[in-house]
Design a protein around this motif. Structure first.
Motif, PDB file in Angstrom:
ATOM      1  N   SER A  11       1.297  -0.713  -0.001  1.00  0.00           N
ATOM      2  CA  SER A  11      -0.243  -0.402   0.254  1.00  0.00           C
ATOM      3  C   SER A  11       0.812   1.289  -0.167  1.00  0.00           C
ATOM      4  O   SER A  11       2.119   1.483   0.824  1.00  0.00           O
ATOM      5  CB  SER A  11      -1.178   0.252   1.093  1.00  0.00           C
ATOM      6  OG  SER A  11      -2.246  -1.151   1.355  1.00  0.00           O
ATOM      7  N   VAL A  12       0.305   2.184  -0.813  1.00  0.00           N
ATOM      8  CA  VAL A  12       1.069   3.324  -0.985  1.00  0.00           C
ATOM      9  C   VAL A  12       0.617   4.521  -1.222  1.00  0.00           C
ATOM     10  O   VAL A  12      -1.027   4.001  -1.595  1.00  0.00           O
ATOM     11  CB  VAL A  12       2.577   2.975  -1.943  1.00  0.00           C
ATOM     12  CG1 VAL A  12       3.383   2.131  -1.910  1.00  0.00           C
ATOM     13  CG2 VAL A  12       1.348   2.830  -3.611  1.00  0.00           C
ATOM     14  N   GLN A  13       1.185   5.961  -0.774  1.00  0.00           N
ATOM     15  CA  GLN A  13      -0.353   6.884  -1.746  1.00  0.00           C
ATOM     16  C   GLN A  13       0.286   6.607  -3.060  1.00  0.00           C
ATOM     17  O   GLN A  13       1.415   7.096  -3.817  1.00  0.00           O
ATOM     18  CB  GLN A  13       0.336   7.771  -0.698  1.00  0.00           C
ATOM     19  CG  GLN A  13       0.515   7.612   0.864  1.00  0.00           C
ATOM     20  CD  GLN A  13       0.410   8.548   1.982  1.00  0.00           C
ATOM     21  OE1 GLN A  13       1.195   9.745   1.908  1.00  0.00           O
ATOM     22  NE2 GLN A  13      -0.326   8.951   2.644  1.00  0.00           N
ATOM     23  N   THR A  14      -0.206   8.286  -3.641  1.00  0.00           N
ATOM     24  CA  THR A  14      -0.305   9.124  -4.811  1.00  0.00           C
ATOM     25  C   THR A  14       1.198   9.725  -5.234  1.00  0.00           C
ATOM     26  O   THR A  14       1.927   9.737  -4.458  1.00  0.00           O
ATOM     27  CB  THR A  14      -1.547  10.047  -4.831  1.00  0.00           C
ATOM     28  OG1 THR A  14      -2.858   9.372  -5.495  1.00  0.00           O
ATOM     29  CG2 THR A  14      -1.170  10.636  -6.276  1.00  0.00           C
ATOM     30  N   GLY A  15       1.581   8.998  -5.789  1.00  0.00           N
ATOM     31  CA  GLY A  15       3.214   9.492  -6.418  1.00  0.00           C
ATOM     32  C   GLY A  15       4.380   8.826  -5.831  1.00  0.00           C
ATOM     33  O   GLY A  15       5.222   8.930  -6.778  1.00  0.00           O
ATOM     34  N   GLY A  16       3.529   7.181  -4.990  1.00  0.00           N
ATOM     35  CA  GLY A  16       4.613   6.734  -4.723  1.00  0.00           C
ATOM     36  C   GLY A  16       5.030   5.838  -5.580  1.00  0.00           C
ATOM     37  O   GLY A  16       4.817   5.161  -7.250  1.00  0.00           O
ATOM     38  N   SER A  17       6.269   5.220  -4.727  1.00  0.00           N
ATOM     39  CA  SER A  17       7.180   3.810  -6.925  1.00  0.00           C
ATOM     40  C   SER A  17       6.759   3.140  -6.094  1.00  0.00           C
ATOM     41  O   SER A  17       7.317   2.270  -4.182  1.00  0.00           O
ATOM     42  CB  SER A  17       8.431   4.095  -7.193  1.00  0.00           C
ATOM     43  OG  SER A  17       7.943   5.698  -7.133  1.00  0.00           O
ATOM     44  N   LEU A  18       7.090   1.276  -6.490  1.00  0.00           N
ATOM     45  CA  LEU A  18       7.127   0.077  -6.222  1.00  0.00           C
ATOM     46  C   LEU A  18       7.554  -0.301  -7.242  1.00  0.00           C
ATOM     47  O   LEU A  18       7.243  -0.586  -8.431  1.00  0.00           O
ATOM     48  CB  LEU A  18       5.797  -0.709  -5.838  1.00  0.00           C
ATOM     49  CG  LEU A  18       4.829  -0.416  -4.706  1.00  0.00           C
ATOM     50  CD1 LEU A  18       3.390  -0.683  -4.810  1.00  0.00           C
ATOM     51  CD2 LEU A  18       5.837  -0.952  -3.545  1.00  0.00           C
ATOM     52  N   THR A  19       8.385  -1.652  -7.192  1.00  0.00           N
ATOM     53  CA  THR A  19       9.116  -2.473  -7.596  1.00  0.00           C
ATOM     54  C   THR A  19       8.407  -3.955  -7.375  1.00  0.00           C
ATOM     55  O   THR A  19       8.427  -4.987  -6.174  1.00  0.00           O
ATOM     56  CB  THR A  19      10.282  -3.072  -7.096  1.00  0.00           C
ATOM     57  OG1 THR A  19      11.135  -1.443  -7.695  1.00  0.00           O
ATOM     58  CG2 THR A  19      11.580  -3.737  -8.525  1.00  0.00           C
TER      59      THR A  19
END
Length: 121
Positions: A11-19
Motif C-alpha cells: 500500500s502506497v500513497q499517490t505519487g509513490g513507487s513500487l517494484t
C-alpha cells in the motif's frame, strides 16, 4: 512445469513507487511473458509485456511510468512502477505464454497467484 511467484505488492500513497518481482521457473524469461492486473471486476488487463522479439511493451495507461525488465537473477521478471495513482490499484499478476513457431501463444497461459497493489489518495 512453468511456475510463477510474484512479490512486492504493498500500500502506497499517490505519487509513490513500487517494484514488483516475479520469480520464474521452468522457462526462459526473454520472450512472451509479462504483467497483468485486475481491478475489482472479472477481466485482467495487460500492463507490460516482453514480446516475441524480446522487446518490452506497455499499455498506454502506464507508458512512461511502468517499466518491465529482467532482474539481476536470470529467472526474475520485474515491474518498476513510478508515479502511482489510485487508478493503479489492482491485483497484479505475472504470466507466461508459450512461444510456438516464433509467436507468443496466449492459449494455455500460465499465471502466478498475484500480488496486491493499493494506492491511496
Amino acid at each position: 512445469q512453468v511456475q510463477l511467484q510474484e512479490s512486492g505488492g504493498d500500500s502506497v500513497q499517490t505519487g509513490g513507487s513500487l517494484t514488483l518481482s516475479c520469480v520464474v521457473s521452468g522457462l526462459a524469461i526473454d520472450k512472451c511473458l509479462g504483467w497483468f492486473r485486475r481491478s475489482p471486476g472479472p477481466e485482467r488487463e495487460e500492463v507490460a509485456y516482453i514480446d516475441r522479439y524480446g522487446r518490452p511493451t506497455s499499455d498506454n495507461s502506464v507508458k512512461g511510468r511502468f517499466t518491465i525488465s529482467k532482474g539481476v537473477a536470470n529467472n526474475e521478471l520485474k515491474l518498476q512502477m513510478d508515479r502511482l495513482t489510485p487508478a493503479d490499484t489492482a491485483m497484479y499478476y505475472c504470466a507466461a505464454d508459450r512461444l510456438v513457431l516464433g509467436y507468443c501463444v496466449a492459449h494455455g497461459r500460465t499465471w502466478g497467484q498475484g500480488t496486491q497493489v493499493t494506492v491511496s489518495s
